[in-house]
Write an enzyme that holds these catalytic residues in place. Structure first.
Site, PDB file in Angstrom:
ATOM      1  N   ASP A 107     -34.134 -46.294  41.208  1.00 52.96           N
ATOM      2  CA  ASP A 107     -32.780 -46.396  41.767  1.00 52.96           C
ATOM      3  C   ASP A 107     -31.918 -47.291  40.893  1.00 52.96           C
ATOM      4  OD1 ASP A 107     -33.962 -45.188  43.946  1.00 52.96           O
ATOM      5  OD2 ASP A 107     -34.179 -47.074  45.052  1.00 52.96           O
TER       6      ASP A 107
HETATM    7  N1  URA Z   1     -39.017 -46.703  45.448  1.00 52.34           N
HETATM    8  C1  URA Z   1     -37.720 -46.951  45.689  1.00 52.34           C
HETATM    9  O1  URA Z   1     -37.310 -47.096  46.841  1.00 52.34           O
HETATM   10  N2  URA Z   1     -36.880 -47.045  44.660  1.00 52.34           N
HETATM   11  C2  URA Z   1     -37.270 -46.941  43.372  1.00 52.34           C
HETATM   12  O2  URA Z   1     -36.452 -47.068  42.456  1.00 52.34           O
HETATM   13  C3  URA Z   1     -38.627 -46.681  43.131  1.00 52.34           C
HETATM   14  C4  URA Z   1     -39.481 -46.556  44.185  1.00 52.34           C
END
Ligand code: URA
Length: 233
Positions: A107
């Site tokens: 993310d």
């Molecule tokens: N899980 C998440 O919530 N975000 C990420 O970026 C990776 C794994």
């Protein structure tokens, strides 16, 4: 052997259309004949033998990078989602074909280890659900962690909203009352954040520490380490 114009275009030196002009503007030669410039874009060449202004070609066998993703960059090629993680890379790497892309996604708000490569097949292989590579995350929570979560996450029964299949068994270690180390062997969308949200907690910071055997070691945010392109075989 590869056509010279194709090679230069694939490695981000110029477009195929620009190859003729590029050959005029640069000393593109073969290592064995450094004083004979190549002028024919259609000439078939061995990529490892080509020199551009005296230098070997830039990663003719492919790129594979371990990147420490900083906060705030998006793992996307869509300029509307800028700033993009690819903005960390040298311009030439950003115009390669096949395109350099992330292996899975983190993310925008997540930091830490992500692989980047131009090897399309490798991306598919490593992101396939069949490839159960363990990934370790450090999550900071805004409430104290309930020790009961260790068994709950390990059971492989946690159902996330909108998912048909429950989360695979995951290993939770409570490092501090509000710091979790979570090991996942899958990568559902926003999985770590959603797993904690499903049990009434909230992730305020998320960092990926490892991907399989790979770790960041002392790689600073925004930097990368090269791996041999055949690292995963
Ligand atoms: N899980 C998440 O919530 N975000 C990420 O970026 C990776 C794994």
């Amino acid at each position: 052997m590869k056509r010279l114009d194709q090679l230069l275009a694939n490695l981000g030196y110029c477009s195929r259309r620009e190859a003729k002009a590029y050959l005029r503007a640069h000393a593109v030669t073969l290592a064995a004949a450094p004083t004979t410039p190549l002028t024919d874009p259609a000439k078939k060449v061995d990529p490892t033998a080509v020199r551009v202004d005296g230098e070997p070609l830039d990663h003719p066998d492919g790129l594979l990078l371990v990147v420490n993703k900083p906060h705030g960059l998006t793992c996307s090629h869509d300029p509307r989602e800028a700033p993009l993680i690819y903005e960390l890379l040298p311009e030439r790497w950003r115009t390669r074909n096949p395109i350099v892309t992330t292996v899975g996604r983190l993310d925008k708000d997540t930091t830490g280890l992500i692989l980047l490569t131009d090897q399309t097949e490798l991306v598919h292989r490593l992101t396939s659900p069949k490839h159960k590579v363990p990934k370790i995350y450090h999550a900071t929570l805004d409430r104290d962690l309930d020790p009961a979560l260790i068994d709950l996450f390990a059971a492989g029964t946690l159902q996330l909203d909108g998912e048909k299949v429950p989360c695979a068994p995951a290993t939770l270690r409570i490092v501090e009352p509000r710091l979790a180390e979570l090991t996942l062997i899958e990568g559902k969308y926003h999985q770590v954040r959603r797993m904690f949200a499903a049990v009434g907690n909230h992730v305020t910071a998320l960092h990926r520490v490892t991907f399989g055997e790979l770790s960041l070691a002392d790689l600073p945010p925004g930097q990368w380490r090269e791996l041999p392109p055949d690292y995963f075989g």
